[in-house]
Design an enzyme around this catalytic site. Structure first.
Site, PDB file in Angstrom:
ATOM      1  N   HIS A  97      -9.385  -0.116  -1.282  1.00 40.68           N
ATOM      2  CA  HIS A  97      -9.559   1.059  -0.417  1.00 40.68           C
ATOM      3  C   HIS A  97     -10.638   0.696   0.603  1.00 40.68           C
ATOM      4  O   HIS A  97     -11.802   1.088   0.482  1.00 40.68           O
ATOM      5  CB  HIS A  97      -9.964   2.274  -1.249  1.00 40.68           C
ATOM      6  N   ASP A 102      -4.926   6.793   1.328  1.00 38.80           N
ATOM      7  CA  ASP A 102      -4.386   5.781   2.241  1.00 38.80           C
ATOM      8  C   ASP A 102      -2.855   5.881   2.276  1.00 38.80           C
ATOM      9  O   ASP A 102      -2.233   5.755   3.325  1.00 38.80           O
ATOM     10  CB  ASP A 102      -4.810   4.383   1.770  1.00 38.80           C
TER      11      ASP A 102
END
Ligand code: NAD
Ligand code: LMR
Length: 338
Positions: A188, A160
């Protein structure tokens, strides 16, 4: 070359990410070209042949750093003496699913693996969970390994982080290498908070540069809320839609980067992001595995960057992601997984 090989256990080694990971680890990209590595590939019986095939190819690549490869479907054997455990083996989501939908399917994998790490791994073991839902799977593994210090368990949000760098570099038309001090907070998942408020590009504050480029502070904030944050947070789903299956090479690359920086240090590149067991920093309940801004001086100790100011917007976003982590924790508790 130093002599004692580092023992690295990779679960799900016969799968997609496993295949992309193994060759880079064996080449020295993760721990350095002078560090010999011994790989232990753990699979379920159905995945053994694929892992065995990868082991044959590893031999054919004749990496100078590769001290050996073992393939097994027995967790005790796989984690025996492991210095690093990369927990990749789990089902990926398909189109239309959220990562949290995998909790019941994948959560059951991480208790037994946590116990095997507890009982068989080396005293210095470090663990990174990649299999989704990664944060809560790490929580489960950690709960099953009471003899291993909690801070040894981490989950991957480096992908990410890298996605956010990629998006920001494109919007600002700057090289990725000019950017630093961006943060992924929380889970996440689609609730994660990619935060640019402390980020700089070649030393200049990113919020200021965005306002300059996009026509003012309000336009910059709209861009962050309507485009940047959702694009990064939903990039996994975008990849699934476009490729037809979930990210592989970028996920493997992020895993390499996570371990590299954890073990060898973040140096003078500013902080990165990793999901670590919360010590209560920034109001994240102690024990949850949440993404934070982190640095490492090497040797496998992440340090949460202290004292950053979070405005009301940032606190709201982080709070929403933490609430999801609390829900996931409660769900796995109800399933008897912790
Ligand atoms: P894949 O299906 O190609 O491979 C998974 C492998 O795990 C298979 O070979 C399977 O046999 C094996 N496996 C299943 N249960 C196991 C167990 N108990 N022990 C050992 N091996 C086991 O999937 P993939 O594309 O490699 O993805 C793996 C996981 O990584 C998925 O959960 C995916 O969602 C996740 N992922 C996470 C991130 C992240 O940033 N955290 C990024 C991409 C993918
Ligand atoms: C990703 O972020 O690409 C992975 O977590 C796979 C997924 O399900 O999104």
């Amino acid at each position: 070359m130093s002599d004692a090989p580092v023992t690295i256990t990779i679960t799900g080694a016969g799968g997609q990410i496993g295949y992309a990971l193994l060759f880079r680890i064996a080449s020295g990209a993760m721990l350095g070209a002078d560090v010999p590595v011994r790989l232990r590939l753990l699979e379920i019986p159905q995945g053994l042949r694929a892992a065995e095939g990868a082991a044959l190819e590893l031999q054919d690549a004749a990496f100078a750093t590769l001290a050996g490869v073992d393939v097994t479907d027995d967790a005790a054997t796989a984690f025996d003496g492991a210095n690093l455990a990369l927990l990749v083996g789990a089902r990926p989501r398909g189109p239309g699913m959220e990562r949290g939908d995998l909790l019941a399917a994948n959560g059951g994998i991480f208790g037994p693996q946590g116990r095997a790490i507890n009982d068989h791994a080396a005293d210095d073991v470090r663990v990174v969970v990649v299999g989704n839902p990664a944060n809560t799977n790490a929580l489960i593994a950690r709960a099953s390994a009471p003899d291993v210090p909690a801070e040894r368990f981490t989950a991957l949000t480096r992908l990410d982080h890298s996605r956010a760098l990629g998006q920001l570099a494109a919007t600002l038309a700057v090289p990725v290498g000019d950017l630093r001090d961006l943060t992924i907070w929380g889970n996440h998942s689609a609730t994660q908070f990619p935060d640019v408020s402390h980020a700089t590009a070649a030393g200049r504050p990113v919020p200021e540069l965005l306002a300059e480029r996009l026509g003012g502070v309000d336009a910059a904030q709209r861009h962050l809320e309507d485009e940047f944050i959702p694009r990064v947070a939903r990039r996994g789903a975008e990849i699934i839609e476009v490729r037809g299956s979930s990210s592989v090479a970028s996920a493997a690359s992020a895993t390499i980067d996570h371990v590299h920086d954890w073990m060898l240090g973040t140096g003078d590149r500013g902080w990165t992001s990793a999901a670590v067991v919360s010590d209560g920093s920034y109001g994240v309940p102690e024990g949850l595995v949440s993404s934070f801004p982190v640095t490492s001086e090497g040797g496998g100790d992440w340090r949460i960057v202290p004292g950053l100011e979070l405005d009301a917007f940032a606190r709201g976003r982080l709070g929403a992601s933490v609430a999801e982590l609390v829900d996931e924790r409660d769900a796995v508790r109800a399933l008897g997984l912790i």
